[in-house]
Design an enzyme around this catalytic site. Structure first.
Site: not given
Lengths: 375, 375
Positions: B145, B214, B309, B342-343
């Protein structure tokens, strides 16, 4: 075509939950002419923040309707052929009873004491409207996004009263990702001190929270690709020695502008109520499965999805289509190629127009044919 | 492996913009042992809200590092072979100088008077750290990232000082969609009255705005599919007669929890500064094109992206790979199949581990080989 929004008033409505709203009003517009046999009526239902002003030029605001490119003479919903009704939704804030309406019992706005409403409740109020217009069977109910959910719900709640439904960029139920985006919007509103538990009608509205909620929404309505085409990385000069809290990239200006415009026309509590109705909606509620929900439904279906729509991805439309086909329902489906993302049903309407026009025409002819055979 | 975060102090740093920060501190941790020839050092750089605690168990908090599944004996970054350094970032809030730090000129927190920092500035401070450890050339710089952006920047800013870079789930520059999601987070913070223009260190922090920011982030880190697997539509009983402002679906509880946890560990102004650094980053800044940025760079590249992602989609990694290959750079690329979105670079590390292990080993052997040949 100059149009005015009408208001239909009813004594009250009993909701799915058992709660009552008395009295209840619903805003609507109509375009075109109802045939003598009252068989050419099409109900158009809108997405989340839409309103009854779907077509023509508003007498009040001078603005075109949100689906003016699709409703009118020679358009997808051809007003030379059909009598088109657009109905606003229960829980909204654009002429229909919702949390910003006055509760007659208190003389003050309902706020969060307004009962929770469901998509089924919205559809029930629309049915009352259609009944009041003395229309026994609609030729079609059509809508995109949350409008598609309402169209689906018409098919299962009032199968006898609707000949066909057109479900565009929609779903039988929200995924966790769709719920999550709505929840962010709700939390953004509730985090604004001006929200004040929903009791803000005599003070300042929670404009900052609502604006951020709308910004999130706008990202999900576009596609990655359409944003790249529209905004690129255009920006002011750099590097800056200090953080600039003014917009730096064009996409930032765009989102802030859309957020600030939205708060002038939309009620924050309606945002909460309507997103909740979307999130809790499941066309199969009360039945064992999606297939069971459509049991005994003879309505024709046209389902449309868009390749770049990641908010209501095609797999959700395809789940509906697969379920219907497995039970031999009459269903047409098309996934249209477009870069416009979820917004495509509002802006990229060329192929959609062909599909809707053909589908309505064949439904109308079948109806005329069967009426002739019965005569 | 019990570890402690160290702090390196420097007299000051001159930023890309010309602004100065004097003095400046950077938090870091190290794992493994530096070889006698100081040639086995790997710098790991973290994503947006990460910190220097990448591996082992923290002496202070008892918690494992954020990449503990990838750094340690026998793991992707094998601490039996390599000396691994993890550096925090300039502008952050976890031991490195940032807006929450005290400005010596005023004796108060910098707040929004902290100068704007860039990814290049972050990398310059890391270079000062690496120099202070007396390491002339890193075997690799690796990150996912925003860590991938830093790794890329190491290759173009300090080509002589880094043998290889590993760029995971990253991009050469943010798309408008990525900027848009960051902008929503910033606007959410700034909409919170407690933000107070960034001057909140002596009062309440803008926890509500930061929490909503968040929540948006977390949606973008997961995939539609992983959310369906993790949360489904599990919820409390319904229908309710009133809107429930408590979480109703599991995904709502999850997001609210993650939001509320985040505000206990992260500074809202750092959120603004770091997202700005990400959004304004473009590895080709100052050159005519992406290809020109890599001119004269002999660093080896390993680029990894993930099928699900959608925040840093594979096409962004592939743009880097295509550009490098066209100029005959030494670049390996793999798109890994995963549902984690994405994680994935943090959680789904099995195949990633094989790729990183092999890439580091071959880089290390080439280095040893060329050293041997030179001897």
């Amino acid at each position: 075509m100059i149009v005015s929004t009408e208001i239909a008033r009813f004594e009250g409505i009993t909701l799915e939950s058992g709660a009552h709203i008395d009295p209840v009003e619903v805003a609507y517009e109509t375009y075109g002419t109802l045939n003598a046999d009252r068989g050419n009526a099409v109900l158009v239902v809108h997405a989340f923040t839409g309103d009854a002003h779907a077509a023509g030029m508003s007498r009040e605001t001078g603005k075109p309707g949100w689906w003016d490119n699709s409703i009118g003479p020679g358009k997808a919903f051809d007003t030379d052929e059909y009598f088109v009704i657009c109905s606003n939704i229960l829980g909204g804030c654009q002429g229909t009873t919702g949390p910003a309406s006055i509760n007659p019992a208190t003389g003050k706005a309902w706020g969060m004491s307004f009962p929770a409403v469901t998509v089924r409740d919205m559809v029930r109020l629309q049915k009352m409207l259609v009944d009041s217009l003395d229309i026994r069977q609609l030729l079609a109910v059509a809508g995109g996004s949350m409008g598609g959910m309402q169209a689906l719900e018409w098919a299962v709640s009032f199968a006898e009263n609707v000949r066909s439904v057109i479900v565009i960029a929609s779903t039988a139920r929200h995924s966790p990702q769709q719920i999550a985006f709505n929840e962010v919007g709700r939390q953004s509103i509730m985090a604004d001190p001006d929200w004040n538990g929903g009791d803000y009608y005599e003070g300042a509205a929670p404009a900052r929270g609502l604006s951020v909620a709308r910004m999130v929404g706008h990202i999900t309505y576009m596609s990655d690709e359409s944003m790249r085409e529209k905004f690129g990385r255009r920006r002011k000069d750099q590097p800056a020695t200090a953080i600039d809290v003014a917009p730096e990239f064009e996409v930032e200006s765009y989102l802030r502008y859309r957020g600030s415009q939205f708060v002038t026309r939309f009620d924050a509590n309606s945002y909460i109520y309507i997103t909740k109705a979307m999130d809790t909606y499941d066309v199969s509620n009360g039945t064992a499965s999606l297939a069971d929900a459509f049991e005994g439904v003879s309505t024709r279906f046209l389902v449309i999805s868009f390749t770049s729509d990641w908010l209501y991805p095609s797999y959700q439309s395809q789940e509906i289509v697969r379920t219907l086909r497995r039970r031999n329902h009459d269903v047409a489906y098309c996934e249209l190629p477009t870069n416009y993302g979820h917004d495509a049903f509002l802006v990229d309407v060329e192929e959609q127009t062909e599909l809707i026009r053909g589908f309505l025409r064949s439904t109308f002819r079948n109806l005329a044919g069967s009426a002739g055979a019965a005569a």
